[in-house]
Structure formats: C-alpha cells, structure tokens
Design a protein around this motif. Structure first.
Motif, PDB file in Angstrom:
ATOM      1  N   GLY A  39       0.839  -1.225   0.032  1.00 43.62           N
ATOM      2  CA  GLY A  39      -0.102   0.000   0.002  1.00 43.62           C
ATOM      3  C   GLY A  39       1.125   1.292   0.004  1.00 43.62           C
ATOM      4  O   GLY A  39       2.095   1.194  -0.310  1.00 43.62           O
ATOM      5  N   ARG A  40       0.250   2.358   0.151  1.00 43.87           N
ATOM      6  CA  ARG A  40       0.959   3.538   0.100  1.00 43.87           C
ATOM      7  C   ARG A  40       1.967   3.601   1.448  1.00 43.87           C
ATOM      8  O   ARG A  40       1.730   2.972   2.566  1.00 43.87           O
ATOM      9  N   ASN A  41       3.105   4.443   1.578  1.00 45.65           N
ATOM     10  CA  ASN A  41       3.768   4.956   2.555  1.00 45.65           C
ATOM     11  C   ASN A  41       3.086   5.421   3.813  1.00 45.65           C
ATOM     12  O   ASN A  41       2.580   6.496   3.509  1.00 45.65           O
ATOM     13  N   PRO A  42       3.120   5.116   5.156  1.00 44.45           N
ATOM     14  CA  PRO A  42       2.429   5.608   6.256  1.00 44.45           C
ATOM     15  C   PRO A  42       3.128   6.955   6.329  1.00 44.45           C
ATOM     16  O   PRO A  42       4.099   7.165   6.248  1.00 44.45           O
ATOM     17  N   THR A  43       2.259   7.843   6.853  1.00 46.23           N
ATOM     18  CA  THR A  43       2.818   9.128   7.202  1.00 46.23           C
ATOM     19  C   THR A  43       2.713   9.544   8.532  1.00 46.23           C
ATOM     20  O   THR A  43       2.315   8.637   9.365  1.00 46.23           O
ATOM     21  N   LYS A  44       3.441  10.640   9.031  1.00 48.06           N
ATOM     22  CA  LYS A  44       3.456  10.910  10.379  1.00 48.06           C
ATOM     23  C   LYS A  44       2.352  10.805  11.139  1.00 48.06           C
ATOM     24  O   LYS A  44       1.917  10.459  12.384  1.00 48.06           O
ATOM     25  N   LYS A  45       1.092  11.560  10.351  1.00 43.47           N
ATOM     26  CA  LYS A  45      -0.252  11.542  10.893  1.00 43.47           C
ATOM     27  C   LYS A  45      -0.878  10.158  10.785  1.00 43.47           C
ATOM     28  O   LYS A  45      -1.771  10.043  12.029  1.00 43.47           O
ATOM     29  N   ASP A  46      -0.350   9.082   9.995  1.00 40.51           N
ATOM     30  CA  ASP A  46      -1.013   7.941  10.420  1.00 40.51           C
ATOM     31  C   ASP A  46      -0.491   7.373  11.581  1.00 40.51           C
ATOM     32  O   ASP A  46      -1.256   6.621  12.270  1.00 40.51           O
ATOM     33  N   TYR A  47       0.717   7.553  11.901  1.00 42.62           N
ATOM     34  CA  TYR A  47       1.370   6.777  13.223  1.00 42.62           C
ATOM     35  C   TYR A  47       0.781   7.714  14.326  1.00 42.62           C
ATOM     36  O   TYR A  47       0.395   6.971  15.436  1.00 42.62           O
ATOM     37  N   GLU A  74      -9.211   2.346   7.981  1.00 36.91           N
ATOM     38  CA  GLU A  74      -8.724   2.929   6.565  1.00 36.91           C
ATOM     39  C   GLU A  74      -7.321   2.720   6.492  1.00 36.91           C
ATOM     40  O   GLU A  74      -6.755   2.660   5.423  1.00 36.91           O
ATOM     41  N   LEU A  75      -6.463   2.568   7.567  1.00 31.46           N
ATOM     42  CA  LEU A  75      -5.115   2.308   7.415  1.00 31.46           C
ATOM     43  C   LEU A  75      -4.765   0.864   6.994  1.00 31.46           C
ATOM     44  O   LEU A  75      -3.641   0.732   6.740  1.00 31.46           O
TER      45      LEU A  75
END
Length: 443
Positions: A62-70, A93-94
C-alpha cells in the motif's frame, strides 16, 4: 469441532432455509486434515476459514504511512485505554481499502511503531522486562492483524456467536459495510478467557504460582485479559442487538459495558419429540456420566477425583466421560494419567464423540464439573428423560436445577449444585442422589 454452540449454529442455519448464509470460521491454525463435523446446508453460499496464527505478513502493498498515520494509531491506543472506541472506524482505513498503508513488516519493523511501543512501556510497564514486553506485544498483535486485514463478505446482517476475535470481526464488518451487527453470547467470552489465561503456561511469568483471583495475575496475563476485554467492549459497543441465555449473563455483559437496552434473553430450548422415544433401561451397576468435551474448562479432573471417592461408598459404580477428546489432546493425556494414578482403569470410560441419547437410556446420574457454563444443554437433555444432575454453581446451572421462581421451586429440585473444583463436594452430592429414593429409583 462438534460442541454446544456449533450445534446451535447448525440448527439455526438449517431451520431458516429461506435465508442465505455465509460462514467465516476463525481457527488458530490451518489444518488440511481437519474434517467438517456437520454437513454444510444448501443455504450456505460462502465458507471461509480465517487462521489467526498463519501469518502472511508480506502479501500486502500500500502507500507509505505518514506521520499523521502513526499519530492516529497512538491516539487510538490512548482512547482504548480510556474506554473510547469512536476512532476505530477511521483506523480501519489504514489497514483496508485503497488508502491502506500498514502491512505486517511496517507494523512490526517501523521505527515509529518502535517509538510508540517504548512510549507505552514507559507509561505502563517499566517494572517488567522490555524483551518480554516486546514479544508479548507482538504475540497479541499478530492475530489482531489477521482480523483487521481479513476479507469480509458483503451481507445484510452480520452475526457473531461470541465476542473476542469473532465479535471484533463482526464489529469491523459493521463499520465497513454499514449493516446490522448482531451478537449472541452463550457463555461470557471474557470470563472464560480469564479462567483459561489464569491457568495458562504459555504466558511468561517471572514467578510460578497458582492463581485463583484475577487481581493476583502477572502483568503479562493481565495484558492478555485486557486485550480480550477490549475486544468484548468493542463488540458490545457496535452490536445493534445482543442475545444471551439468562439473566446472569445480562448482568455480566452490562458490567462489561453493554447497553442493557440492547440485550434480549432467549433461553435454550429442547425438542421434546427427539427424546420421547427414549425408554429408560437401568443397568445392574450404577451408571454415572459427565457429558462434555474433554477440555480444561469442563474440569474433567474434578469428576475423576470425585469418582474415586464415590467408589469408596458405591464400589460397583461405573463412570463415563461422553464427549470429544481431540480438542485439547494434552489435557486428555493428563486425564488418562490421572485415571491410571487413581487405579480406575476398569471404572472410567472415555467414549469420544457419541450420540448422547443412546447413553441416556441407561444412565442413573449426569455430572457437570465445569469451571464455566452458560445454560448447559446437557441438563435439559438429562432432565427431560428423568435423570438427576449434579452440577457446579456456574452460569444458569442452579436456576435450571432448582428453578427460577417460587412456582418452580415448589416442584422440587432436579439435582444438586456444588462448588467449583471441589471433588469431595461433588462426590458427596453423587452419593446422596444415588442413595436417595426421592431421586434414585423413582426418576
């Protein structure tokens, strides 16, 4: 496996022939030798096995996680610790759909997740080994990854027959497809997991002790229990309707966070016609049986120890354990060793999976020594053909044997209730009923 709940599920599906069903079976591991215990009804159009411990961590991109995702993950953990569940839906959704960004390698190797783990360790667990903390965290989260990434079929109604992993999957299905989610609890799943975990030897402990109360358990056992408790509370929160068997269950569910307005009590029933043809044919020697799976939660060992004591008063008695022996094979071996140690090889018979109605013809007494029950079908079966029962004081056993109200109690009891894990009390109850003319000889 063929047990009370699985039999109930099979009866439910086969009796509703005009409704199409899909089944997601949650297992620990895949097993190519596993055989179906029931014939799959024609109205089952989907059957999938979800294995909690057969990890496929690489089969995802999938896409690369962002700081907001963590940060979103951290906030969900904070919420769960505080009993809040409203951030779970955006968290999904993650892991699912086009916006998914977390797979196994990311969750278990990313520095951001490591930092998050250290953060919670410093807050809650800095007095235990970090290595043990890490591996326990990993062991808890691997099966959760299987659930949150599972393929879920579309349906109009989702129905889980327990909380835990099944209830969590049902809750996720409701979040994803915005459909109804029903929950049925026969036994209270969290309570049963407390009993199982308190005796588990696969969870690391710094000091070996015998535990009876939840408050005495080690940090790691408490952590596992808390995980199951959170899954139960999530299930209660997202369920549209909750069904259970008796008032005691409703009280437990309410204490665990379920809305009592959602809960409906539907007691177990029994088809009388299935038992009307049974003609009692007592043997010369007293026949006493425990009917149930040979698993730890049924506490077969207490029954075996009680049998040894009964033989001191009724030496010609014969004992049977009627139920499958393959679910917990190590426990079955321990039971056989106990039989040998008690020199009862010629007095105890493990029958394996059998048609209980065949044995009901000749049994004089049925015994349940369970650590936990809901509303045992076994008691209904025994009583309907006139066999008294000795049962531990768990679930609805007392209510079933002594009655629910004054009118029931005026009819008199259909058996005796004993303490949990008390071979002497169980033996005394067996001897009392086998020598009391009110029960034995007239039932």
């Amino acid at each position: 496996m063929a047990g009370g709940v699985s039999t109930w599920v099979h009866q439910l599906i086969t009796s509703m022939k005009d409704i199409r069903f899909g089944i997601v079976y949650i297992a620990a591991h895949s097993d190519p030798t596993r055989e179906l215990k029931y014939e799959v009804p024609n109205n089952v159009i989907y059957l999938k096995e979800l294995d909690l411990h057969d990890y496929d961590l690489e089969n995802f991109r999938g896409r690369n996680p962002t700081k907001k995702d963590y940060e979103k993950i951290r906030m969900v953990y904070e919420d769960l610790a505080g009993g809040k569940y409203d951030r779970l839906e955006p968290l999904l959704e993650l892991f699912q759909g086009e916006g998914a960004c977390f797979d196994g390698p990311t969750i278990f190797t990313a520095k951001e997740v490591w930092d998050l783990l250290v953060y919670f360790y410093d807050r809650f667990a800095d007095d235990v080994s970090f290595i043990d903390y890490f591996w326990t965290w990993r062991g808890i989260h691997l099966p959760l990854m299987q659930i949150v990434r599972a393929e879920i079929p579309r349906a109009k109604i989702y129905h889980a027959v327990s909380t835990g992993y099944a209830g969590l999957l049902g809750s996720i299905a409701k979040m994803v497809y915005k459909q109804k989610f029903f929950l049925t609890e026969h036994g209270i799943y969290t309570h049963e997991r407390v009993l199982e975990i308190s005796q588990a030897n696969w969870i690391y402990e710094q000091e070996k002790r015998n535990y009876r109360a939840e408050r005495d358990l080690s940090f790691f056992k408490q952590w596992w229990i808390s995980t199951f408790r959170v899954m139960s509370r999530v299930s209660y929160a997202y369920a549209d309707r909750i069904f259970t068997l008796f008032e005691g269950n409703k009280v437990r569910e309410t204490l665990e966070g379920a809305d009592p307005e959602k809960i409906t009590i539907i007691p177990n029933g029994i088809n009388i016609k299935d038992y009307q043809s049974i003609v009692r044919d007592k043997k010369e020697k007293p026949q006493i049986a425990l009917i149930g799976r040979v698993v730890n939660i049924k506490d077969i060992k207490t029954f075996l120890q009680a049998a040894r004591l009964v033989l001191g008063k009724i030496p010609d008695a014969e004992f049977f354990v009627l139920g499958p022996t393959t679910e917990e094979e190590d426990y079955f071996e321990e039971c056989k060793m106990l039989v040998d140690a008690l020199h009862m090889e010629n007095k105890i018979t493990f029958t394996g999976n059998v048609d209980v109605r065949v044995y009901l013809k000749s049994l004089d007494l049925v015994v349940l020594t369970s650590l936990s029950e809901a509303q045992p079908y076994v008691i209904l079966e025994a009583n309907i053909v006139g066999i008294p029962v000795v049962a531990t004081d768990v679930g609805a056993c007392r209510e079933m044997l002594e009655g629910h109200g004054l009118e029931d109690r005026m009819l008199g009891p259909s058996g005796l209730v004993t303490e949990v894990s008390n071979p002497l009390a169980t033996a005394n109850a067996i001897v009392h009923l086998m020598t009391d003319k009110l029960f034995y000889g007239q039932c």
